[in-house]
Design a protein around this motif. Structure first.
Motif, PDB file in Angstrom:
ATOM      1  N   ALA A   1       0.837  -1.209   0.000  1.00 46.11           N
ATOM      2  CA  ALA A   1       0.000   0.000   0.000  1.00 46.11           C
ATOM      3  C   ALA A   1       0.863   1.247   0.000  1.00 46.11           C
ATOM      4  O   ALA A   1       0.574   2.220  -0.706  1.00 46.11           O
TER       5      ALA A   1
ATOM      6  N   VAL B   1       1.016   4.255  -3.114  1.00 47.73           N
ATOM      7  CA  VAL B   1       0.446   5.591  -2.900  1.00 47.73           C
ATOM      8  C   VAL B   1       1.511   6.672  -2.895  1.00 47.73           C
ATOM      9  O   VAL B   1       1.190   7.855  -3.090  1.00 47.73           O
TER      10      VAL B   1
ATOM     11  N   ARG C   1      -3.772   9.989  -2.517  1.00 52.90           N
ATOM     12  CA  ARG C   1      -3.824   8.560  -2.813  1.00 52.90           C
ATOM     13  C   ARG C   1      -3.871   7.730  -1.528  1.00 52.90           C
ATOM     14  O   ARG C   1      -4.461   6.647  -1.510  1.00 52.90           O
TER      15      ARG C   1
ATOM     16  N   ARG D   1      -6.850   5.268  -1.264  1.00 54.62           N
ATOM     17  CA  ARG D   1      -6.599   3.827  -1.208  1.00 54.62           C
ATOM     18  C   ARG D   1      -7.296   3.197  -0.012  1.00 54.62           C
ATOM     19  O   ARG D   1      -7.896   2.115  -0.126  1.00 54.62           O
TER      20      ARG D   1
ATOM     21  N   THR E   1     -10.299   0.675  -0.590  1.00 55.10           N
ATOM     22  CA  THR E   1     -10.090  -0.698  -0.120  1.00 55.10           C
ATOM     23  C   THR E   1     -11.181  -1.119   0.845  1.00 55.10           C
ATOM     24  O   THR E   1     -11.701  -2.251   0.776  1.00 55.10           O
TER      25      THR E   1
ATOM     26  N   TYR F   1      -9.074   7.904  -8.226  1.00 55.88           N
ATOM     27  CA  TYR F   1      -8.267   6.849  -7.614  1.00 55.88           C
ATOM     28  C   TYR F   1      -9.093   6.017  -6.648  1.00 55.88           C
ATOM     29  O   TYR F   1      -8.914   4.795  -6.549  1.00 55.88           O
ATOM     30  N   VAL F   2     -10.011   6.653  -5.935  1.00 52.96           N
ATOM     31  CA  VAL F   2     -10.799   5.925  -4.945  1.00 52.96           C
ATOM     32  C   VAL F   2     -11.691   4.886  -5.627  1.00 52.96           C
ATOM     33  O   VAL F   2     -11.880   3.776  -5.105  1.00 52.96           O
TER      34      VAL F   2
ATOM     35  N   GLN G   1      -9.633   1.908  -6.599  1.00 49.42           N
ATOM     36  CA  GLN G   1      -9.261   1.098  -5.443  1.00 49.42           C
ATOM     37  C   GLN G   1     -10.427   0.256  -4.918  1.00 49.42           C
ATOM     38  O   GLN G   1     -10.216  -0.799  -4.320  1.00 49.42           O
TER      39      GLN G   1
ATOM     40  N   THR H   1      -3.652  -2.006   5.019  1.00 45.44           N
ATOM     41  CA  THR H   1      -3.734  -0.872   4.101  1.00 45.44           C
ATOM     42  C   THR H   1      -3.687   0.443   4.867  1.00 45.44           C
ATOM     43  O   THR H   1      -3.018   1.397   4.456  1.00 45.44           O
TER      44      THR H   1
ATOM     45  N   GLY I   1      -0.724   3.186   4.386  1.00 48.70           N
ATOM     46  CA  GLY I   1      -0.998   4.584   4.078  1.00 48.70           C
ATOM     47  C   GLY I   1      -0.457   5.523   5.138  1.00 48.70           C
ATOM     48  O   GLY I   1       0.083   6.591   4.828  1.00 48.70           O
TER      49      GLY I   1
END
Length: 693
Positions: free
Chosen positions: A397, A401, A412, A416, A420, A460-461, A464, A493, A497
């Motif tokens: 992860a 990102v 990101r 993410r 996720t 991006y979301v 993911q 995750t 992040g």
């Protein structure tokens, strides 16, 4: 900007979903590549092998969706080669934790430095780190390493083969780039009708130039309508600015201004039609009003002087653009040669120099590489030590990102985790309700990855969400307990992040302190362009068109770097370090106005047999010298001085014959430089402002 506000803004951006044009056939083809690899692995080996080997096709498909002008099949094969090497090395070192962590740190550092070569190269390099992390879950042996590396490479080869066998919209990316350039100029023409000094964003033209770089083989196969049109678009822009500018173009009010607005409106309609024809490969369809203007013997009626010449030149260029879009004009209509792409051997020295330039302590890419290396190795050790399965998800992860700038890393990171969480929850709910078998799990995984490819550019979301579901279905196909999968993937995750965000906060590469450097570079590039245009007027018989063109490209690159720096710095939680928001805004306006002065002069370049203007040569030399001093002063937080230019302008005859446009532009140039000096002059203030960009 405070940290709280910065986090709030980046979180909002990371969760943004945008409407964009979807490419379902391209997504279907890429998902088909994953399906072929998964199906073959299930048939010949086992679900566990299928789950791991699918990464090659998945990652190669991701590479083909990146913004690159190279053939998509080449991108897939290049990604596959990197993934196969990474897989093989990861296999060999996976049995020894210390050796693997060392390899991971070195490989992650190299992938971070790859961002110096561009975002596509950086992303592919990040994917090679991801596949190396995935391999640690598999049995290790030399033969096994070779077999799995071959499977990963096979996935990329399948993607490349599908691209060759099922081509979809050939030259589509190049068509879109060129069409966007014409559409941007159409919008510019409409805005000039109401604002004669409206700004123009050169990014579409820069993108079109990048898209026009081809290999010798591509040059022979490129559609006729893509030959020469880009240079026509380049030539149309300064003519539009010259016609609308009240200083040297149409009068600010009266019948002449109304006629100029009418010509600009028709030009916008024609440019829109050209853009649509290029994008779709159709014939250009123009209105009767536009056709009448293009066929007119005197398109500049009711206009006088420079405005009349601009209107006549504009109509000539529009007619040529229509012919080129229809593929009916001569191939050298714009007088342009092919922009040939260097071979790999020629690119290698350039790539080495580019990476070496980033090997400085304060360089953003070097700092990014160090962050990625430290976070990947630390995340792996922490994830392995935790009483959770799939500990590699944490560094995975983090690596995916992390970016060289603050905004994308934090956006990101939020996207993410949120994606996720939703994707894992949806996939788990489907699994609990349907209780799928091995092949149903495989089908659901392929559907998930297909949706990811389809919705990749919406946010991006969203991507993911699909990736989270894809991972759950793949692991379910391999027989993993999904209750544990949900908990582990969400927690790891979140950990990955958090590590990525913490690494940037502790070891940042802020753009805010470099704003003055970017402004100094933009100022020098702008002055270089203005001086080159001035020198073309100074001695028309010895004019070098390449000098003006090269200076314009330097100006665009410096301006794009400044805009990017302002955007990044505006979102950074860094206090004021030399430039307030008002200074950034005023300096930006002044330099944009200077660039417009150059465009107007470029649109009125004299014929080679025109009389020379020696005053322009002296003014250009003084401009270069004064700007070199001013740029150093800007970096040192001093306001620039332009006394030498005022002296040169005063020595210029008030109404010389043959160069009235140049004289007027020189006066406007000096006035605008004074505005730049005023914008950068230190102001006594009792408060500290947040960073202005």
């Amino acid at each position: 900007m405070t940290w709280l506000r910065a986090l709030r803004e980046t979180a909002r951006s990371g969760l943004r979903v945008e409407r964009t044009r979807l490419e379902p056939l391209v997504a279907l083809r890429a998902a088909g590549g994953v399906a072929v690899v998964v199906g073959l692995a299930l048939w010949l080996w086992s679900p566990a092998v299928a789950a791991s080997s699918a990464f090659g096709a998945f990652a190669a498909g991701m590479a083909t969706f990146q913004r690159s002008w190279r053939p998509r099949a080449v991108l897939a094969l290049a990604a596959g080669a990197g993934l196969a090497v990474s897989t093989f090395l990861g296999y060999l070192a996976a049995a020894h934790v210390g050796l693997f962590v060392l390899l991971l740190a070195v490989w992650a550092f190299a992938s971070g430095m790859a961002w110096a070569l561009g975002p596509t190269t950086g992303l592919v390099a990040s994917l090679t780190v991801a596949v190396m992390l995935v391999t640690v879950t598999l049995p290790t042996s030399m033969i096994g390493a070779l077999q799995h590396a071959a499977l990963v490479g096979l996935g990329a080869a399948v993607q490349a083969a599908l691209i060759v066998i099922f081509p979809i919209r050939r030259w589509g990316a190049q068509r879109d780039a060129l069409a966007d350039a014409f559409a941007a100029e159409a919008d510019y023409a409409r805005r000039l009708r109401h604002d004669p000094v409206a700004p123009f964003d050169p990014v579409p033209l820069m993108t079109a130039r990048s898209a026009a770089v081809v290999t010798a083989r591509q040059a022979r196969r490129r559609p006729e309508e893509l030959h020469g049109s880009r240079v026509l678009a380049e030539r149309i822009r300064p003519v539009l600015a010259s016609l609308a500018d009240p200083t040297v173009g149409a009068a600010a009010e009266g019948p002449e201004r109304e006629r100029a607005r009418e010509v600009l409106a028709v030009a916008a309609a024609v440019l829109d039609s050209v853009a649509k024809a290029i994008r779709n490969g159709d014939q250009v369809r123009v209105t009767e009003r536009a056709d009448a203007l293009l066929q007119a013997d005197a398109p500049g009626a009711d206009l006088t002087g420079a405005a009349r010449r601009s209107a006549t030149r504009l109509v000539s260029l529009l007619s040529a653009a229509v012919e080129r879009a229809e593929g009916s004009g001569p191939s050298d209509a714009a007088g342009a040669a092919h922009l040939l792409r260097p071979s790999v051997g020629e690119l290698l020295p350039t790539a080495v120099r580019t990476v070496r330039r980033q090997m400085r302590w304060h360089a953003p890419v070097l700092r990014h590489a160090l962050r990625v290396s430290a976070v990947a190795s630390t995340g792996y050790l922490v994830g392995t030590a935790l009483p959770l399965g799939h500990g590699y998800w944490a560094p995975l992860a983090s690596v995916m990102v992390m970016r060289p700038d603050f905004i994308q890393t934090y956006e990101r990171g939020v996207g993410r985790f949120a994606g996720t969480l939703v994707g894992v929850a949806l996939a788990t709910a489907i699994t609990q309700i349907a209780h799928p078998g091995t092949y149903t799990f495989a089908a659901l995984a392929v559907v998930s990855v297909g949706l990811m490819y389809l919705l990749l550019r919406t946010g991006y979301v969203v991507a993911q969400v699909c990736v989270g579901a894809y991972v759950v279905f793949l692991l379910g196909m391999g027989g993993t307990q999904l209750e544990q999968t949900v908990r582990d993937r969400v927690l790891l995750t979140l950990l990955g992040g958090a590590l990525a965000m913490a690494a940037y906060a502790l070891f940042p590469s802020w753009e805010t302190p470099r704003l003055r450097d970017r402004l100094a570079e933009w100022t020098e590039a702008t002055a270089g362009y203005l001086a080159a245009v001035m020198e073309a007027h100074a001695d028309p018989s010895r004019r070098r068109p390449g000098a003006v063109r090269g200076a314009l490209l330097d100006l665009r690159a410096a301006g794009a770097a400044w805009d990017q720096a302002v955007t990044r710095a505006d979102a950074e939680p860094v206090r004021h370090r030399g430039m307030s928001r008002s200074a950034v805004r005023d300096a930006d306006a002044a330099l944009s106005a200077l660039g417009r002065v150059g465009l107007v002069m470029e649109a009125h370049q004299p014929a080679t047999d025109a009389a020379p203007v020696p005053e322009a040569a002296r003014f250009a030399a003084a401009l270069r010298q004064a700007t070199a001093v001013a740029a150093a002063g800007i970096t040192a937080r001093r306001a620039p001085e332009w006394k030498a230019l005022h002296a040169e302008l005063d020595a210029w005859p008030a109404d010389p014959a043959g160069d009235r446009v140049v004289r007027r532009c020189a006066a406007l140039l000096v006035d605008t430089l004074d505005e730049l000096a005023e914008a950068l002059r230190p102001r006594s203030t009792g408060q500290r402002h947040p960073a202005g960009g």
